[in-house]
Design a protein around this motif. Sequence first.
Motif, PDB file in Angstrom:
ATOM      1  N   THR A 192      18.757  -2.846 -15.866  1.00 38.42           N
ATOM      2  CA  THR A 192      18.650  -3.361 -17.219  1.00 38.42           C
ATOM      3  C   THR A 192      19.885  -3.080 -18.061  1.00 38.42           C
ATOM      4  O   THR A 192      19.983  -3.542 -19.189  1.00 38.42           O
ATOM      5  CB  THR A 192      17.431  -2.747 -17.939  1.00 38.42           C
ATOM      6  OG1 THR A 192      17.545  -1.331 -17.852  1.00 38.42           O
ATOM      7  CG2 THR A 192      16.143  -3.183 -17.301  1.00 38.42           C
ATOM      8  N   GLY A 193      20.811  -2.293 -17.538  1.00 40.77           N
ATOM      9  CA  GLY A 193      22.038  -2.023 -18.283  1.00 40.77           C
ATOM     10  C   GLY A 193      21.871  -1.021 -19.401  1.00 40.77           C
ATOM     11  O   GLY A 193      22.679  -0.976 -20.319  1.00 40.77           O
ATOM     12  N   VAL A 194      20.848  -0.176 -19.360  1.00 39.41           N
ATOM     13  CA  VAL A 194      20.676   0.873 -20.373  1.00 39.41           C
ATOM     14  C   VAL A 194      21.718   1.969 -20.129  1.00 39.41           C
ATOM     15  O   VAL A 194      21.897   2.423 -19.008  1.00 39.41           O
ATOM     16  CB  VAL A 194      19.251   1.469 -20.303  1.00 39.41           C
ATOM     17  CG1 VAL A 194      19.123   2.671 -21.216  1.00 39.41           C
ATOM     18  CG2 VAL A 194      18.224   0.420 -20.642  1.00 39.41           C
ATOM     19  N   GLU A 195      22.427   2.357 -21.190  1.00 39.55           N
ATOM     20  CA  GLU A 195      23.449   3.407 -21.058  1.00 39.55           C
ATOM     21  C   GLU A 195      22.821   4.772 -21.319  1.00 39.55           C
ATOM     22  O   GLU A 195      22.073   4.932 -22.281  1.00 39.55           O
ATOM     23  CB  GLU A 195      24.575   3.177 -22.070  1.00 39.55           C
ATOM     24  CG  GLU A 195      25.348   1.883 -21.878  1.00 39.55           C
ATOM     25  CD  GLU A 195      26.436   2.007 -20.831  1.00 39.55           C
ATOM     26  OE1 GLU A 195      26.729   3.152 -20.428  1.00 39.55           O
ATOM     27  OE2 GLU A 195      26.979   0.962 -20.417  1.00 39.55           O
ATOM     28  N   PRO A 214      21.304  -9.120 -21.091  1.00 37.92           N
ATOM     29  CA  PRO A 214      20.047  -8.452 -20.715  1.00 37.92           C
ATOM     30  C   PRO A 214      19.666  -7.333 -21.670  1.00 37.92           C
ATOM     31  O   PRO A 214      18.503  -7.003 -21.805  1.00 37.92           O
ATOM     32  CB  PRO A 214      20.339  -7.902 -19.318  1.00 37.92           C
ATOM     33  CG  PRO A 214      21.788  -8.091 -19.078  1.00 37.92           C
ATOM     34  CD  PRO A 214      22.299  -9.098 -20.050  1.00 37.92           C
ATOM     35  N   LYS A 215      20.663  -6.756 -22.366  1.00 39.84           N
ATOM     36  CA  LYS A 215      20.348  -5.677 -23.311  1.00 39.84           C
ATOM     37  C   LYS A 215      19.616  -6.233 -24.534  1.00 39.84           C
ATOM     38  O   LYS A 215      18.674  -5.650 -25.018  1.00 39.84           O
ATOM     39  CB  LYS A 215      21.636  -5.001 -23.783  1.00 39.84           C
ATOM     40  CG  LYS A 215      22.144  -3.954 -22.826  1.00 39.84           C
ATOM     41  CD  LYS A 215      23.307  -3.239 -23.478  1.00 39.84           C
ATOM     42  CE  LYS A 215      24.292  -2.793 -22.428  1.00 39.84           C
ATOM     43  NZ  LYS A 215      25.574  -2.439 -23.009  1.00 39.84           N
ATOM     44  N   VAL A 216      20.114  -7.366 -25.022  1.00 35.66           N
ATOM     45  CA  VAL A 216      19.563  -7.926 -26.257  1.00 35.66           C
ATOM     46  C   VAL A 216      18.195  -8.547 -25.998  1.00 35.66           C
ATOM     47  O   VAL A 216      17.265  -8.343 -26.749  1.00 35.66           O
ATOM     48  CB  VAL A 216      20.529  -8.981 -26.844  1.00 35.66           C
ATOM     49  CG1 VAL A 216      19.945  -9.564 -28.130  1.00 35.66           C
ATOM     50  CG2 VAL A 216      21.889  -8.336 -27.112  1.00 35.66           C
ATOM     51  N   LYS A 217      18.123  -9.245 -24.889  1.00 33.52           N
ATOM     52  CA  LYS A 217      16.927 -10.044 -24.620  1.00 33.52           C
ATOM     53  C   LYS A 217      15.615  -9.252 -24.667  1.00 33.52           C
ATOM     54  O   LYS A 217      14.740  -9.602 -25.445  1.00 33.52           O
ATOM     55  CB  LYS A 217      17.071 -10.727 -23.262  1.00 33.52           C
ATOM     56  CG  LYS A 217      17.084 -12.241 -23.404  1.00 33.52           C
ATOM     57  CD  LYS A 217      17.045 -12.852 -22.016  1.00 33.52           C
ATOM     58  CE  LYS A 217      16.902 -14.342 -22.086  1.00 33.52           C
ATOM     59  NZ  LYS A 217      16.939 -14.920 -20.742  1.00 33.52           N
ATOM     60  N   PRO A 218      15.491  -8.185 -23.888  1.00 29.92           N
ATOM     61  CA  PRO A 218      14.192  -7.505 -23.882  1.00 29.92           C
ATOM     62  C   PRO A 218      13.876  -6.849 -25.206  1.00 29.92           C
ATOM     63  O   PRO A 218      12.721  -6.602 -25.506  1.00 29.92           O
ATOM     64  CB  PRO A 218      14.348  -6.440 -22.787  1.00 29.92           C
ATOM     65  CG  PRO A 218      15.618  -6.750 -22.078  1.00 29.92           C
ATOM     66  CD  PRO A 218      16.449  -7.585 -22.999  1.00 29.92           C
ATOM     67  N   GLU A 219      14.927  -6.565 -26.013  1.00 26.71           N
ATOM     68  CA  GLU A 219      14.690  -5.913 -27.286  1.00 26.71           C
ATOM     69  C   GLU A 219      13.870  -6.789 -28.227  1.00 26.71           C
ATOM     70  O   GLU A 219      13.018  -6.299 -28.950  1.00 26.71           O
ATOM     71  CB  GLU A 219      16.027  -5.648 -27.972  1.00 26.71           C
ATOM     72  CG  GLU A 219      16.450  -4.204 -27.905  1.00 26.71           C
ATOM     73  CD  GLU A 219      17.833  -4.045 -28.454  1.00 26.71           C
ATOM     74  OE1 GLU A 219      17.987  -4.346 -29.646  1.00 26.71           O
ATOM     75  OE2 GLU A 219      18.739  -3.653 -27.695  1.00 26.71           O
ATOM     76  N   VAL A 220      14.174  -8.075 -28.204  1.00 25.20           N
ATOM     77  CA  VAL A 220      13.545  -8.979 -29.156  1.00 25.20           C
ATOM     78  C   VAL A 220      12.072  -9.164 -28.816  1.00 25.20           C
ATOM     79  O   VAL A 220      11.229  -9.145 -29.688  1.00 25.20           O
ATOM     80  CB  VAL A 220      14.270 -10.340 -29.153  1.00 25.20           C
ATOM     81  CG1 VAL A 220      13.629 -11.277 -30.184  1.00 25.20           C
ATOM     82  CG2 VAL A 220      15.753 -10.129 -29.459  1.00 25.20           C
ATOM     83  N   GLU A 221      11.811  -9.260 -27.544  1.00 32.59           N
ATOM     84  CA  GLU A 221      10.457  -9.664 -27.160  1.00 32.59           C
ATOM     85  C   GLU A 221       9.364  -8.647 -27.459  1.00 32.59           C
ATOM     86  O   GLU A 221       8.325  -9.028 -27.976  1.00 32.59           O
ATOM     87  CB  GLU A 221      10.447 -10.075 -25.700  1.00 32.59           C
ATOM     88  CG  GLU A 221      10.991 -11.482 -25.591  1.00 32.59           C
ATOM     89  CD  GLU A 221      11.226 -11.873 -24.152  1.00 32.59           C
ATOM     90  OE1 GLU A 221      10.503 -11.357 -23.296  1.00 32.59           O
ATOM     91  OE2 GLU A 221      12.116 -12.690 -23.916  1.00 32.59           O
TER      92      GLU A 221
END
Lengths: 375, 184
Positions: free
Chosen positions: A95-98, B163-170
Amino acid sequence: MSMDIEILEDDRHHRYVLNMGPQHPSTHGVLRVLLELEGEYAMNLLPVLGYGHRCHEKIAEYKPVKSFMPNTARMDYLGALIYNHGYAQLLEKATGVEVPERAEYIRVITSELNRIQSHLLWYGAYLLDLGAFTPIMYAFDDREHILDILEDVTGSRLTYCYFRVGGVCKDIDDKFVTSTRAFISRLRSRFPMYEDLVNGNVILQNRLNDVGDLNPHTCARYGITGPLLRGTGVGYDLRRAEPYSIYPKFDFEIPTATKGDCMASFLVRFQEMEQSLRIIEQALDGLPEGPVMAAKVPKKLKIPAGDYNSSVEAPRGELSYYLVSDGSDVPYRLKVRTPSYSNLSVIPEMCQGMLLSDVVSAMGALDLVIPEIDR
Amino acid sequence: MDINKVKKQWQALSTNVEDIDYAVSGHDFNVCLESDKLRDFAALMLEEGFYLVDLMAVHVTPAIEVVYQFAHFETRCRVLARAFVDDKCEIPTISDIYQGANWHEREARDFHGVVFSDHPYLHPIILPEEDVDLKPLLKKEAGLKDVDAVRRKPPEPAPEPKPKVKPEVEPKAKPEAVKSQEQS
């Protein structure tokens, strides 16, 4: 389950089948081995698995990825934090979490403490299998200190669930640092005692030297990794070979031995404890300030479609998580490659023709944890 | 090991060899195989000093996919090889080349019912003997996905912030539902 036993025409030979386990003390859990004996020699071995199967891979397909973290600790209860580490890393990769730097340091410190704890338990229990009762008392005494240290910070003593996607759930405090430093000097001072008491013992030498015969080619054929492989002279450790987390920052050696017998892996494991202490020491010295969790970790962690692999060096060898995702937050398939499963599969070949008592030596040298085999 | 030379040999045996990004996927190469070339491929891998990391089945349509993972003791080179089973759910065994595959193949037989032809002892290993036909990891029809649905989408791996932004919104839309799910 039955074995196909060849009936011998020569009546001087009498073969019979002996059940070792599933409650035999030397199998450390519920492993059963069918031994076909001729006199005191094991001519055929058939491990029977599955007594501790708890459907972890099936469970993974039914709940959100983040909720699987406690299950990882229950596979290998001795290397729980390292299993946490591999799984957290898998999801972070996907997921690219840092992860904040301080969290990586804490992960390394606690993982290495966990590795020492696992090796200490193996050390005591293995010698107990070989008939030496006293060393387990000393080893458990030292191990207890690690459990106390880790209990303060993680809240549990065995099946830790301390790592999260994006960091760790709780910061360490000064008490953790001082008690870890005290433990390092304590264990260091105990190593000479262990060497005098155990490693040079002539009975141990006789029990372990030239028992079990592994070479790098056999290890490749069976997928054997960890201290067993390093006992054959191959310095393959994922902390070095595929550097993950912040391991490249630390100066440590990969202990190896060349003979490939039980003594070789015994010494490799023993020396690894000192190397883990070195890593912890350096990590404590360089511990940065800062947060221990990533600022923005989505509650519902959607994994983009595709497959992901994350491998870490567990106490017994290579641990790999392989995740197939269809784009939702529940894995489509999660496969856990546990080191003991591959390591144990060599037993029928390695132990053929061995004395029964040497089979116990050889199986103990594999450092088996049965729940991670059965999953 | 000369990776370019080995890669050419893979290309001769496989339908597709693809370089993939280790930082994202954890693998360096993806090799798609026809099942009749599988044994030649395994023999080549052993000759080049690769060890078998893992072997598993994934239930997708049109057929169950068997995934082999290899890695190398000396250099970092993680290889993912895939092959589909045939109409009878069969695939050749590699347990005579990589003996470690023996148990993994028995496990895939337990969980997915994949039959590894010429396997020396294809008996249940993890499941009890009476559950030989249970095949617990086969998907139910509703959950079964096409193989393309579980493949990495070509345009997506390049833009990193996405991919970082996408799951945040949902999750913001229904945070309550997620919370209760996690607690349970």
